[in-house]
Design a protein around this motif. Sequence first.
Motif, PDB file in Angstrom:
ATOM      1  N   GLY A   1       0.811  -1.205   0.000  1.00 22.97           N
ATOM      2  CA  GLY A   1       0.000   0.000   0.000  1.00 22.97           C
ATOM      3  C   GLY A   1       0.847   1.260   0.000  1.00 22.97           C
ATOM      4  O   GLY A   1       2.072   1.219  -0.133  1.00 22.97           O
ATOM      5  N   SER A   2       0.191   2.389   0.167  1.00 20.95           N
ATOM      6  CA  SER A   2       0.876   3.681   0.159  1.00 20.95           C
ATOM      7  C   SER A   2       1.822   3.816   1.352  1.00 20.95           C
ATOM      8  O   SER A   2       1.415   3.636   2.505  1.00 20.95           O
ATOM      9  CB  SER A   2      -0.156   4.815   0.198  1.00 20.95           C
ATOM     10  N   VAL A   3       3.084   4.119   1.057  1.00 23.37           N
ATOM     11  CA  VAL A   3       4.074   4.293   2.133  1.00 23.37           C
ATOM     12  C   VAL A   3       3.698   5.478   3.011  1.00 23.37           C
ATOM     13  O   VAL A   3       3.762   5.399   4.251  1.00 23.37           O
ATOM     14  CB  VAL A   3       5.488   4.489   1.547  1.00 23.37           C
ATOM     15  N   PHE A   4       3.291   6.575   2.378  1.00 27.17           N
ATOM     16  CA  PHE A   4       2.925   7.776   3.134  1.00 27.17           C
ATOM     17  C   PHE A   4       1.757   7.489   4.079  1.00 27.17           C
ATOM     18  O   PHE A   4       1.793   7.849   5.256  1.00 27.17           O
ATOM     19  CB  PHE A   4       2.545   8.903   2.164  1.00 27.17           C
ATOM     20  N   LYS A   5       0.731   6.810   3.567  1.00 28.15           N
ATOM     21  CA  LYS A   5      -0.433   6.485   4.398  1.00 28.15           C
ATOM     22  C   LYS A   5      -0.049   5.547   5.535  1.00 28.15           C
ATOM     23  O   LYS A   5      -0.532   5.683   6.662  1.00 28.15           O
ATOM     24  CB  LYS A   5      -1.524   5.846   3.532  1.00 28.15           C
ATOM     25  N   THR A   6       0.833   4.602   5.235  1.00 23.48           N
ATOM     26  CA  THR A   6       1.298   3.665   6.267  1.00 23.48           C
ATOM     27  C   THR A   6       1.990   4.411   7.396  1.00 23.48           C
ATOM     28  O   THR A   6       1.771   4.129   8.580  1.00 23.48           O
ATOM     29  CB  THR A   6       2.267   2.634   5.655  1.00 23.48           C
ATOM     30  N   ILE A   7       2.832   5.375   7.035  1.00 30.38           N
ATOM     31  CA  ILE A   7       3.543   6.168   8.048  1.00 30.38           C
ATOM     32  C   ILE A   7       2.554   6.924   8.931  1.00 30.38           C
ATOM     33  O   ILE A   7       2.662   6.900  10.166  1.00 30.38           O
ATOM     34  CB  ILE A   7       4.506   7.164   7.372  1.00 30.38           C
ATOM     35  N   ILE A   8       1.591   7.578   8.299  1.00 26.09           N
ATOM     36  CA  ILE A   8       0.629   8.388   9.047  1.00 26.09           C
ATOM     37  C   ILE A   8      -0.218   7.515   9.973  1.00 26.09           C
ATOM     38  O   ILE A   8      -0.404   7.841  11.161  1.00 26.09           O
ATOM     39  CB  ILE A   8      -0.286   9.183   8.092  1.00 26.09           C
ATOM     40  N   THR A   9      -0.748   6.395   9.457  1.00 26.31           N
ATOM     41  CA  THR A   9      -1.635   5.544  10.268  1.00 26.31           C
ATOM     42  C   THR A   9      -0.886   4.873  11.411  1.00 26.31           C
ATOM     43  O   THR A   9      -1.474   4.601  12.460  1.00 26.31           O
ATOM     44  CB  THR A   9      -2.307   4.465   9.393  1.00 26.31           C
TER      45      THR A   9
END
Length: 446
Positions: A8-16
């Motif tokens: 999945g999205s790396v950016f979204k993974t970091i935020i979540t």
Amino acid sequence: MEKNLTSGSVFKTIITFALPYLLSYFLQTLYGMADLFIAGQFIGVDGITAVANGSQVLYMLTVVIVGLAMGATVTIGRAVGANRLDRAAEAIGNTITLFAGVAFVLTAVLLLSVDGIVAMIGTPTEAVDGTAQYLTICFIGIPFIVAYNIISSIFRGLGDSKSPMYFIAVACVCNIALDYLFIGYFQLGPSGAALGTTLAQTISVIVAFVAIRYKRTGIHLHAGNLRPHRDMLGGILTIGVPTAVQDGCIQIAFIIITVIANYRGLNDAAAVGVVEKVISMLFLVPSSMLATVSAVSAQNIGAGKPERAVKTLKYATAITVAYGIIIAVIVELTASSIVGLFTTDATVILLGTQYIRSYIVDAIFAGVHFCFSGFFAAYGRSYIGFIHNIIAITLVRVPGSYIASKLFPTTLFPMGIAAPAGSLLSVIICLGFYAWLKRRGVFAAK
């Protein structure tokens, strides 16, 4: 597996992943401040000083335990990323065995060292008894402090940063309620604050154990997993020990800077104390990114996806730099108002404004080397974080603060510059190590 961080999205993974961790840090900070706030309502200056001194020692101890637990998070994360659940079970079992021993040794040594610790931190005579009582009770609860942090590190290694947030939330609520009960109703003073802290941590651990029974991770622990394995323990300690020593040295540096401020006089000491509290809150985002980068990168490295680990570093660094710039601008514009929230003394506000305006630039640089430290730890090279922090502390941070305090006795602005200057040196060292390791192909797919 609790949470897959390898797709999945790396950016979204970091935020979540980072948001629950950020809230956990905030709650942990609130947890630590509750004792002092409530004590201030019911007990005298000697009792408040006892709680302040005791909680500072306990916080430093907790920071070292969290640093040591980083080894468990990374080791478990890499095993989970590689879908080696058998190895993840072995890592969890060895983590339990290792930290059970650590808890036993720490409890024994610290209980025998209470008087020495109270003397070493320069506790005022009026607060000696209260500080000793506070530390004795808290040291008895060391196994529960260790247990909470190890359970949290295991969950984060599995990709779950929400459960530790719930556990610390339970501890925070219980601590506040128990503090009012023991300090306010039963008038137990510093001992009441320590009882509230220890029992709240105990309740949190019990809740965590209950939660574990209902979690479906796909990992099954057996008695054999608890048997120590040299390679597994070596891997955990290789990452954890440098991180723990590094974090411990950082806390010692803060104490030394506080001592330097104390020698300048009461107003300077108060100003530095206020600013350090503000900075600790503002730096929650960079701090949460260190843990996020290490956990997310570890899973991706284990899954054979180093390119996602590198993306994690880049996105996290961009987030912390953007955050640092925004916070620095806001603080520069509102510095006196921020300091004024904690004191009405005009001199302290002036000195605090000077100090925070130079110090806050560190929000930009600190987040960068925090992210690199987490990334290097995920690759089993946490010694790099130790190296750059020790160099920055010994060559810039502490001597810079001392020299500035002597050369500029009427202002705290130059003394605050030592913080971003030290972080800038750390960033340069991190970039050098990154380039060197990249040339050696460490970050390439295997």
